[in-house]
Motif scaffolding. Sequence first.
Motif, PDB file in Angstrom:
ATOM      1  N   ILE A 108       0.847  -1.189   0.000  1.00 30.60           N
ATOM      2  CA  ILE A 108       0.000   0.000   0.000  1.00 30.60           C
ATOM      3  C   ILE A 108       0.883   1.239   0.000  1.00 30.60           C
ATOM      4  CG2 ILE A 108      -1.797   1.252   1.256  1.00 30.60           C
ATOM      5  CD1 ILE A 108      -2.781  -1.400   0.187  1.00 30.60           C
ATOM      6  N   GLY A 109       0.750   2.034  -1.053  1.00 26.12           N
ATOM      7  CA  GLY A 109       1.576   3.225  -1.179  1.00 26.12           C
ATOM      8  C   GLY A 109       1.282   4.236  -0.085  1.00 26.12           C
ATOM      9  N   ARG A 131       3.415   8.402  -6.506  1.00 28.35           N
ATOM     10  CA  ARG A 131       2.553   8.930  -7.567  1.00 28.35           C
ATOM     11  C   ARG A 131       1.473   9.840  -6.999  1.00 28.35           C
ATOM     12  NH1 ARG A 131       0.203   4.546 -11.587  1.00 28.35           N
ATOM     13  NH2 ARG A 131      -0.509   6.498 -12.508  1.00 28.35           N
ATOM     14  N   SER A 170      -3.052   7.206  -9.923  1.00 27.02           N
ATOM     15  CA  SER A 170      -3.205   5.773 -10.162  1.00 27.02           C
ATOM     16  C   SER A 170      -4.665   5.323 -10.079  1.00 27.02           C
ATOM     17  CB  SER A 170      -2.378   4.997  -9.139  1.00 27.02           C
ATOM     18  OG  SER A 170      -2.851   5.264  -7.845  1.00 27.02           O
ATOM     19  N   GLY A 171      -4.898   4.059 -10.407  1.00 32.79           N
ATOM     20  CA  GLY A 171      -6.251   3.504 -10.376  1.00 32.79           C
ATOM     21  C   GLY A 171      -6.729   3.245  -8.961  1.00 32.79           C
ATOM     22  N   SER A 172      -5.859   2.715  -8.136  1.00 33.74           N
ATOM     23  CA  SER A 172      -6.254   2.389  -6.768  1.00 33.74           C
ATOM     24  C   SER A 172      -6.099   3.584  -5.839  1.00 33.74           C
ATOM     25  CB  SER A 172      -5.390   1.243  -6.239  1.00 33.74           C
ATOM     26  OG  SER A 172      -4.029   1.624  -6.248  1.00 33.74           O
ATOM     27  N   LEU A 219      -3.477   3.955  -4.431  1.00 31.40           N
ATOM     28  CA  LEU A 219      -2.556   3.372  -3.453  1.00 31.40           C
ATOM     29  C   LEU A 219      -1.360   2.729  -4.130  1.00 31.40           C
ATOM     30  CD1 LEU A 219      -5.298   1.574  -1.329  1.00 31.40           C
ATOM     31  CD2 LEU A 219      -4.145   3.701  -0.743  1.00 31.40           C
ATOM     32  N   ASP A 220      -1.124   3.071  -5.393  1.00 28.13           N
ATOM     33  CA  ASP A 220      -0.039   2.438  -6.149  1.00 28.13           C
ATOM     34  C   ASP A 220       1.281   2.554  -5.389  1.00 28.13           C
ATOM     35  OD1 ASP A 220       1.704   1.470  -8.034  1.00 28.13           O
ATOM     36  OD2 ASP A 220       0.862   2.603  -9.712  1.00 28.13           O
ATOM     37  N   PRO A 221       1.875   1.430  -5.009  1.00 25.21           N
ATOM     38  CA  PRO A 221       3.110   1.489  -4.216  1.00 25.21           C
ATOM     39  C   PRO A 221       4.357   1.745  -5.061  1.00 25.21           C
ATOM     40  CG  PRO A 221       2.438  -0.801  -4.509  1.00 25.21           C
ATOM     41  CD  PRO A 221       1.395   0.042  -5.191  1.00 25.21           C
ATOM     42  N   HIS A 222       4.217   1.713  -6.378  1.00 23.12           N
ATOM     43  CA  HIS A 222       5.400   1.752  -7.236  1.00 23.12           C
ATOM     44  C   HIS A 222       5.526   3.033  -8.055  1.00 23.12           C
ATOM     45  CE1 HIS A 222       4.507  -2.697  -6.949  1.00 23.12           C
ATOM     46  NE2 HIS A 222       5.705  -2.609  -6.426  1.00 23.12           N
TER      47      HIS A 222
END
Lengths: 561, 190
Positions: free
Chosen positions: B56-57, B69, B123-125, B127-130
């Motif tokens: 979880i970002g 992001r 991002s879509g979520s 929560l993009d961790p990357h």
Amino acid sequence: MNEAIQLILFMVLLAVLSPLLGSYMAKVFMDEKHLMKPVFGWLEKLVYRISGIKSGDETDWKTYLFGILIFNLFGFVLLFLLQVFQSWLPLNNEKLPNVSWHLAFNTAMSFTTNTNWQSYSGENTLSYLVQMLGLTVQNFVSAATGIAVALALMRGLTRKTTDALGNFWADMTRSVLYVLLPLSIILTIALVGQGAVQTFSHYVNATTLQGSVQVIPLGPAASQIAIKQLGTNGGGFFNANSAHPFENPTPFSNFLELFAIIIISAGLVFTFGHYMKSKRQARAIFITMFILFSIGLAISLWAEYSHNNVLNVSGAMEGKETRFGVMNSVLWSVTSTVTSNGSVNAMIDSLSPLTGLVAMFNLMLGEIIFGGVGSGLYGIIIFIILTVFIAGLMVGRTPEYLGKKVEAFEMKMVILAILAPSIVIKLFSAIACSVPAGLSSLNNAGPHGLSEILYAFSSAAGNNGSAFGGLNANTVFYNLMIGFGMLIGRFGIIIPVMAVAGSMARKKITPVSSGTFRTDNWLFVILLIGVILIVGGLTFFPPLALGPIVEHLLMNLGVGF
Amino acid sequence: MKTQIKIALKYLLVMTILTGIIYPLLMTGLAQICYPSKANGSLIMKDGKIIGSELIGQKFDSSIYFWSRPSAIGYNPIPSGASNYGPTSDTLKKQVTARRVLFAKINSLSDESVIPKEMIFASGSGLDPHISPEAALMQVDRISQFRHFDITRKEELLKKIKDMTQAPQFLYLGEPRVNVLMLNLMLNKI
């Protein structure tokens, strides 16, 4: 380069593995010896004994249909009640309040019809109990219902002068125990191995590196995600669905889920081949679907990588995840919309206009390109019957399919099944565009706003469940409209399909002669593709022109809204 | 008809127990045995406290950290989600322009430098961790400056980014990426 390899791997695996799964399923449903019988055979007998089912007793189409309807009704009521009383039920770790009546109605309708449209966010709306006892159960049985209807139709088309179409309860049980459950178990464990969560713990409070508090939701997610993909349901455990890192943590989990979405629907085509005792017939259907799928995919990829003159970028990443990138997001949007799987790994609302158009057009065609488990097959058979009818008119012969004469009654039912969802899409969208309650939910202006509404009702009528997520659908107006849309989209097809199955079963089979119009060659594949595209195109071109097409043209001119 | 109704009721009960109770419980048991850490959310502990999940970002906007992001939900996971702005949205256009300018300015990038797309789009979520390895490398100068890294520590940092970059899975699946939270945890140890 990587993109191409992933794409080819996916397509090749699909073409290779679906006949194998199809053969296995044929054995399961014809009650022959198969792999899982020794494992779950005792459970099958136990289910029959407790429920009072005589699995050998085959029924006519009316009894079969009555079983479907009454079982779905009870499922709907149970799911509705679980939601509106959730705060008084156990396993509500986060103390979530009872769900409002209209949202509960919509969600119950959504999951019993295999749609999985979600007007809610899982994390802050539904308790663990409702997710597993309500939603997971319907994920299984709504998928099994689709398979059962397809089986009844397959038998109706391949048996002669009989009323017997099989036993609904036995078909359901075999679908669940021998197909859905074993695959779900394997997929669940694989997904957890990649990082999907599967726990009953409370949400976790984390103190982030920069010192703020982050609440991390958990839950028994992986077990539900597995069946949501395999059963072409698509309802996310979390709001972001398969874009959420806990639902779809890695590129490998993404590949597995994508494959799970399409494999059973594709396999059932070959199961039908076993019923017809003709691999050629099945192959023709598969090729038709494969071609339509590939065309949609090609257009989508081209559109998504093309330059966006408003945002001044090619391959925009809005609503997409870094680990999946553009290609996997587009492959998912096409795969999940040709099948009636409403899951997303990138937000369809933010895709380029033509990629969104392809997704929407897939829904509008009625989910027949592979389609939902079971529903895709009976959907395309409807179009096959329409095609042999049109071909019959052209050459002036009584149309036949598999040696069965197609007559007035069947054609009425076929037209009904094609019209019911189309009416929902156009009429309901028109209403939503004309009243304040419909327009106030929009998230985007201009033609994209129309696309949001159009997509919602296409998704409902096609029993897909994916969304242009910007539309705020959790209002009384949309919950009710979409709820009824899903109901008509499901049973407006199932009822006529069962009627066709019943009437076809009673007919004789005319032996093949030189005058028989063949349905297993390239000519037929081309005709079928033509009929599907013409019917879909004629019905939906006007609204599509006003939505995504005009948006695409304006985007090229750099006009934003 | 009556028999069908009776069967339907009993059958719903049987299926609810089987697929709604036994199946998820069995899966939870198996998951907890096979992959206990992953099944519980891949949580990261530090000094007995949970500081987040690897998957979880988190929001990073401080100059001494790698930025993650843009997120439509500000990395607050209840609920996850995206902006859902369409491809011709003027609001999105403004956001993208602002993010471009900010990222270029904070990292002292030239006007010609192409900013990786994930850094200007949400991002879509949410929560993009990357982020991509390129996006991480673009931030190295700024971080080194604010953390007063000498040449050797900066070299070490560059090497760590390379080590922590995840290549496409099984050579071909997905995109190369690097986990922002893990990067920043590593930063604190250099």
